[in-house]
Design a protein around this motif. Sequence first.
Motif, PDB file in Angstrom:
ATOM      1  N   UNK A 126      -4.582   2.939   5.253  1.00 49.52           N
ATOM      2  CA  UNK A 126      -4.091   2.221   6.181  1.00 49.52           C
ATOM      3  C   UNK A 126      -4.901   0.743   5.680  1.00 49.52           C
ATOM      4  N   UNK A 127      -6.155   0.797   5.155  1.00 51.60           N
ATOM      5  CA  UNK A 127      -6.541  -0.468   5.069  1.00 51.60           C
ATOM      6  C   UNK A 127      -6.047  -0.746   3.618  1.00 51.60           C
ATOM      7  N   UNK A 128      -5.674  -0.122   2.771  1.00 47.54           N
ATOM      8  CA  UNK A 128      -4.792  -0.690   1.606  1.00 47.54           C
ATOM      9  C   UNK A 128      -3.616  -1.397   1.948  1.00 47.54           C
ATOM     10  N   UNK A 129      -3.020  -0.930   2.914  1.00 50.52           N
ATOM     11  CA  UNK A 129      -1.743  -1.605   3.384  1.00 50.52           C
ATOM     12  C   UNK A 129      -2.194  -3.341   3.585  1.00 50.52           C
ATOM     13  N   UNK A 130      -3.219  -3.542   4.038  1.00 51.48           N
ATOM     14  CA  UNK A 130      -3.766  -4.944   4.394  1.00 51.48           C
ATOM     15  C   UNK A 130      -4.446  -5.428   3.161  1.00 51.48           C
TER      16      UNK A 130
ATOM     17  N   UNK B 276      -8.477  -7.492   7.155  1.00 49.86           N
ATOM     18  CA  UNK B 276      -9.071  -6.274   7.527  1.00 49.86           C
ATOM     19  C   UNK B 276      -9.414  -6.346   8.906  1.00 49.86           C
ATOM     20  N   UNK B 277     -10.239  -7.394   9.294  1.00 51.76           N
ATOM     21  CA  UNK B 277     -10.722  -7.352  10.923  1.00 51.76           C
ATOM     22  C   UNK B 277      -9.576  -7.674  11.596  1.00 51.76           C
ATOM     23  N   UNK B 278      -8.627  -8.537  11.111  1.00 49.30           N
ATOM     24  CA  UNK B 278      -7.507  -8.969  12.256  1.00 49.30           C
ATOM     25  C   UNK B 278      -6.637  -7.900  12.418  1.00 49.30           C
ATOM     26  N   UNK B 279      -6.628  -6.704  11.530  1.00 51.18           N
ATOM     27  CA  UNK B 279      -5.659  -5.411  11.586  1.00 51.18           C
ATOM     28  C   UNK B 279      -6.396  -4.275  12.209  1.00 51.18           C
ATOM     29  N   UNK B 280      -7.542  -4.777  12.721  1.00 51.32           N
ATOM     30  CA  UNK B 280      -8.497  -3.861  13.221  1.00 51.32           C
ATOM     31  C   UNK B 280      -9.218  -2.712  12.462  1.00 51.32           C
ATOM     32  N   UNK B 281      -9.467  -3.080  11.303  1.00 51.43           N
ATOM     33  CA  UNK B 281      -9.884  -2.057  10.336  1.00 51.43           C
ATOM     34  C   UNK B 281     -11.334  -2.449  10.069  1.00 51.43           C
ATOM     35  N   UNK B 282     -12.184  -1.244   9.312  1.00 50.78           N
ATOM     36  CA  UNK B 282     -13.443  -1.723   9.059  1.00 50.78           C
ATOM     37  C   UNK B 282     -13.900  -2.551   7.814  1.00 50.78           C
ATOM     38  N   UNK B 283     -14.919  -2.970   7.610  1.00 47.82           N
ATOM     39  CA  UNK B 283     -15.286  -3.990   6.620  1.00 47.82           C
ATOM     40  C   UNK B 283     -14.746  -3.440   5.055  1.00 47.82           C
ATOM     41  N   UNK B 284     -14.746  -4.422   4.400  1.00 47.05           N
ATOM     42  CA  UNK B 284     -14.275  -4.138   2.999  1.00 47.05           C
ATOM     43  C   UNK B 284     -15.362  -2.891   2.227  1.00 47.05           C
ATOM     44  N   UNK B 285     -16.518  -3.010   2.488  1.00 49.64           N
ATOM     45  CA  UNK B 285     -17.706  -2.030   1.935  1.00 49.64           C
ATOM     46  C   UNK B 285     -17.172  -0.613   2.259  1.00 49.64           C
ATOM     47  N   UNK B 286     -16.653  -0.426   3.571  1.00 49.36           N
ATOM     48  CA  UNK B 286     -16.142   0.772   3.796  1.00 49.36           C
ATOM     49  C   UNK B 286     -14.923   1.499   2.893  1.00 49.36           C
ATOM     50  N   UNK B 287     -13.876   0.459   2.574  1.00 49.32           N
ATOM     51  CA  UNK B 287     -12.967   0.862   1.415  1.00 49.32           C
ATOM     52  C   UNK B 287     -13.354   1.263   0.201  1.00 49.32           C
ATOM     53  N   UNK B 288     -14.692   0.535  -0.218  1.00 50.10           N
ATOM     54  CA  UNK B 288     -15.046   0.962  -1.325  1.00 50.10           C
ATOM     55  C   UNK B 288     -15.610   2.094  -1.537  1.00 50.10           C
ATOM     56  N   UNK B 289     -16.482   2.819  -0.357  1.00 49.68           N
ATOM     57  CA  UNK B 289     -16.582   4.092  -0.439  1.00 49.68           C
ATOM     58  C   UNK B 289     -15.681   5.157  -0.404  1.00 49.68           C
ATOM     59  N   UNK B 290     -14.709   4.743   0.629  1.00 51.42           N
ATOM     60  CA  UNK B 290     -13.691   5.641   0.794  1.00 51.42           C
ATOM     61  C   UNK B 290     -12.838   5.893  -0.426  1.00 51.42           C
ATOM     62  N   UNK B 291     -12.654   4.897  -1.327  1.00 51.69           N
ATOM     63  CA  UNK B 291     -12.068   4.901  -2.541  1.00 51.69           C
ATOM     64  C   UNK B 291     -12.758   5.696  -3.235  1.00 51.69           C
ATOM     65  N   UNK B 292     -14.044   5.633  -3.854  1.00 56.22           N
ATOM     66  CA  UNK B 292     -14.771   6.216  -4.722  1.00 56.22           C
ATOM     67  C   UNK B 292     -14.739   7.797  -4.222  1.00 56.22           C
TER      68      UNK B 292
END
Length: 146
Positions: free
Chosen positions: A113-117, A33-49
């Motif tokens: 976009x994060x899910x693609x990574x 995620x970091x290499x692709x310029x995305x925020x940390x994994x915890x952000x994904x979890x919040x966004x998904x919920x």
Amino acid sequence: MDQKISTTSAQIRAWIALNRAWTRVSGRVETRLKQAGHPPLAWYDVLWELERMRDCCLRPVELEARLLIRQHNLSRLLTRMETAGMVEKLRCPEDGRGLQIRLTDTGREARKAMWEVYRPALDEALGPLSVVEAEALAERLDGLGV
């Protein structure tokens, strides 16, 4: 006569293996995620919920329970996510002092976009598991500590 139940060496080994697996897999995802310029994994979890709620919002206490993030950590995380335009903090209609968190269009697009990574990193980490094995593992892990 009361019998003491003690943790076996096999249980300790399983606990260590579980933690090592989590560290390796989450570390791999975080790196990607970091290499692709995305925020940390915890952000994904919040966004998904929040995305799972469709047009609704969640209160921070509901997010805290779903994600098992401590309140003070979640509060800071939500502030960073709001600053990035991914969530909105709204006053709760039932309780004027309470907040509701709503996903923004920016947050929805960021999650996609994060899910693609994220997905390929999971596929790589969990690839050797068959569907049946993955289901059995998920069921067993969900039952731990209950």
